[in-house]
Design an enzyme around this catalytic site. Structure first.
Site, PDB file in Angstrom:
ATOM      1  N   CYS A  69       0.873  -1.174   0.000  1.00 13.63           N
ATOM      2  CA  CYS A  69       0.000   0.000   0.000  1.00 13.63           C
ATOM      3  C   CYS A  69       0.910   1.223   0.000  1.00 13.63           C
ATOM      4  O   CYS A  69       1.686   1.405   0.943  1.00 13.63           O
ATOM      5  CB  CYS A  69      -0.926   0.008   1.213  1.00 13.63           C
ATOM      6  N   CYS A 192      -4.834   6.533  -3.618  1.00 13.88           N
ATOM      7  CA  CYS A 192      -4.210   5.204  -3.628  1.00 13.88           C
ATOM      8  C   CYS A 192      -2.825   5.359  -4.234  1.00 13.88           C
ATOM      9  O   CYS A 192      -2.686   5.662  -5.422  1.00 13.88           O
ATOM     10  CB  CYS A 192      -5.052   4.224  -4.439  1.00 13.88           C
TER      11      CYS A 192
END
Length: 249
Positions: A69, A192
């Protein structure tokens, strides 16, 4: 249980230290719950490691594991520096490999590594898509207007290809806008990191942008992306929102 709430470009995380690896999927479901828990897009567990500065376990809010991530890696680096005494330049282990990070005040830059598994473009729903893996798999569509973002199409593609889904608008050769539907969250997120990285890299391959650009996610923050030696660098601000004790019933 002592936990820390972090935010990186609109992505929020619950972070805490632990002594050993474990299956914490149920804990992620509990802590990421925005009503009965702390509330977050994901949960990060910081673990000791003999070779690297630390190792992490990353969980999505639905309890599933994720190898990488981008925003989470920046939050983890900030946490390790300010809370665990790790140096400002660090290396830590994720399921996607070793992540390099550097911290300077509230700014954190991480090396996402190289993009891989780049497949031939295909058409779906009247739009052209391309697959790119920047630690987790992403589908990217370059659109004329970022407001074309279509959640229903994203939901279909996410299930069909088990990937995050991104709409990207190239403003000029140094600026892009990106919106992302993220698996594990199962909704659009404010940002993101790996998704923006995938959009940046594919646009660069198409010679539509420079090797150093600003990318603006839904959160509105301008984030820095650059390419050096085929590695994607990702830079932006990180905020520790609060620390708290969570009481189990």
């Amino acid at each position: 249980m002592k936990v820390f709430k972090y935010c990186a470009s609109g992505n929020d995380f619950v972070i805490f230290n632990a002594g050993k690896k474990a299956n914490r999927s149920e804990l992620a479901l509990l802590l990421c719950n925005r009503y009965e828990g702390v509330g977050a897009d994901g949960m990060i567990v910081i673990l000791p490691h003999e070779k690297y500065d630390f190792e992490w376990e990353f969980y999505n809010k639905d309890g599933s594991r994720a190898a990488m991530c981008g925003n989470g890696s920046r939050a983890a680096a900030h946490f390790a520096y300010y809370n665990n005494g790790v140096g400002s330049k660090m290396r830590f282990l994720s399921e996607a490999g070793v992540i390099e990070a550097s911290v300077k005040k509230s700014g954190v830059e991480v090396v996402l590594g190289g993009a891989r598994d780049i497949k031939e473009p295909f058409e779906f729903g009247g739009r052209v898509w391309q697959h790119c893996d920047t630690g987790v798999p992403h589908l990217v569509h370059f659109c004329e207007n970022i407001e074309e973002f279509d959640k229903k199409t994203c939901q279909i593609l996410r299930k069909k290809y088990n990937a995050n889904v991104n709409f990207a608008q190239i403003i000029d050769d140094k600026l892009m806008k990106v919106r992302t539907f993220e698996r594990g969250v199962e909704d659009e997120t404010l940002a993101c990191g790996t998704g923006m990285g995938a959009c940046f890299y594919l646009a660069y391959l198409q010679k539509r942008i420079k090797d150093k650009v600003k990318v603006v996610p839904k959160s509105g923050e301008q984030l820095g992306f650059s390419l050096k030696d085929e590695k994607i660098y990702f830079k932006g601000k990180v905020k520790c929102c609060f620390e708290a004790n969570y009481y189990f019933s």
